[in-house]
Design an enzyme around this catalytic site. Structure first.
Site, short mmCIF file in Angstrom:
data_model
loop_
_atom_site.label_atom_id
_atom_site.label_comp_id
_atom_site.label_asym_id
_atom_site.label_seq_id
_atom_site.Cartn_x
_atom_site.Cartn_y
_atom_site.Cartn_z
N LYS A 1 86.41 34.88 99.10
CA LYS A 1 85.57 34.66 100.28
C LYS A 1 84.70 33.42 100.08
CE LYS A 1 85.79 39.47 101.53
NZ LYS A 1 85.30 40.84 101.36
N GLN B 1 80.02 43.87 99.36
CA GLN B 1 81.40 44.23 99.01
C GLN B 1 81.48 45.70 98.64
OE1 GLN B 1 84.12 41.98 99.14
NE2 GLN B 1 85.28 43.87 98.88
N ASP C 1 80.65 42.16 109.06
CA ASP C 1 81.71 43.15 108.85
C ASP C 1 81.81 44.10 110.05
OD1 ASP C 1 83.24 42.88 106.58
OD2 ASP C 1 81.74 43.77 105.25
#
Ligand code: NAP
Length: 286
Positions: A52, A96, A119
């Protein structure tokens, strides 16, 4: 023989478009920024976070990585998120998952400012997806919709079957397909006659987490098959939820693993970060 949907190439195109948008934003003095928080030392999570970071750099997005030890407590983690909520240079926050045992993923999700929730896991963003008034969509289902759009696969009026009902893939996927006017069926571990239900799908999305779970008899000839799975086969080799070699001759289009849905996920994260930067700077989002 199915046409294979090249997720890698489509993701590269999406990332290139994001890079152009970032350049324009930078020209207006807005630098999109993403903060990624990693707790613990899970090797797969580390790899995802590094990827990422690299993708952000390639697109011109500012990124900050926070690596916290396995022993990090709940308050310390939530405090870190609150600081990032306040930090101007950070438009998007990604923690994460999975978190080490003992840390509450729900509390983390609910602490992230919904405007920075790239997200789209926060209940307010989940609710917005449900009512069809959304700016952020979880990256994997968003990536799948982009693949369908890119391939000019119309969803309207089609029978869409999603196997899996997780909050990050199955449920938002079903919502997006419904908003695109598909007739959607969601399957899960308690679904009866799964083979028959799947075999009625014009568009079949497999998000089960079981290697080669979708077999040829579950696929209607000519169906579009989207494989979300990231599994390991009996030899430890990466494979999907779809038995690719047997399903591919039956389907009209199919995504491979690797190189299908996976690359789109990061591309959509970058897109969501740009969207977040625009929202926070009062710039219209198309
Ligand atoms: P998950 O949270 O474990 O959910 C799996 C779903 O599959 C559950 O809803 C479960 O039903 C259902 N299921 C399990 N066994 C089944 C069966 N025998 N018949 C029908 N349904 C069954 O998994 P996830 O997070 O959604 O991920 C799914 C897969 O996608 C994994 O392989 C994951 O690694 C992969 N993934 C890939 C990406 C990417 O970027 N490519 C992103 C996210 C996830 P119940 O609800 O009844 O338990």
């Amino acid at each position: 023989m199915a046409k294979i949907i090249d997720g890698k190439a489509i993701a590269a195109e999406t990332r290139a478009k994001v890079a152009v948008e970032v350049k324009e934003l930078r020209g207006r003095g807005v630098v999109p920024g993403l903060a990624v928080v990693l707790v613990g030392s899970d090797p797969a999570s580390r790899t995802y976070v590094n990827n990422k970071e690299k993708a952000c750099a390639a697109a011109g997005i500012h990124s900050e990585k926070y690596t916290l030890p396995e022993s990090t407590g709940r308050e310390e983690l939530l405090d870190r998120i609150c600081k990032l909520n306040r930090k101007k240079e950070v438009n998007g926050i990604l923690v994460q998952f999975p978190l080490p045992k003992g840390l509450d993923e729900r509390a983390v999700i609910e602490t992230i400012d919904p405007q920075k929730d790239v997200d789209a896991f926060h209940p307010s963003n989940v609710g917005r997806i449900l009512i069809g008034d959304y700016r952020f969509v979880p990256c994997t289902p968003a990536g799948i919709m982009e693949l369908l759009r890119h391939e000019s696969i119309s969803v309207e009026g089609k029978s869409c079957v999603v196997v899996g009902r997780s909050n990050i893939v199955g449920k938002p996927m079903a919502m997006l397909l419904m908003h695109a006017n598909g007739t959607v069926t969601i399957c899960h571990s308690k679904t009866r006659n799964l083979t028959d239900v799947c075999a009625r799908a014009d568009i079949l999305v497999a998000a089960v987490g079981k290697p080669k779970f979708v077999t040829a008899d579950m696929v209607k000839p000519g169906a579009v098959v989207i494989d979300v799975g990231m599994d390991r086969d009996e030899n430890g080799k990466l494979c999907g939820d779809v038995d690719f070699s047997r399903v591919e001759p039956v389907a009209s289009r199919i995504t491979p693993v690797p190189g299908g849905v996976g690359p789109m996920t990061i591309a959509m994260l970058l897109k969501n970060t740009v969207t977040a930067a625009k929202i926070q700077n009062g710039i219209p989002v198309q």
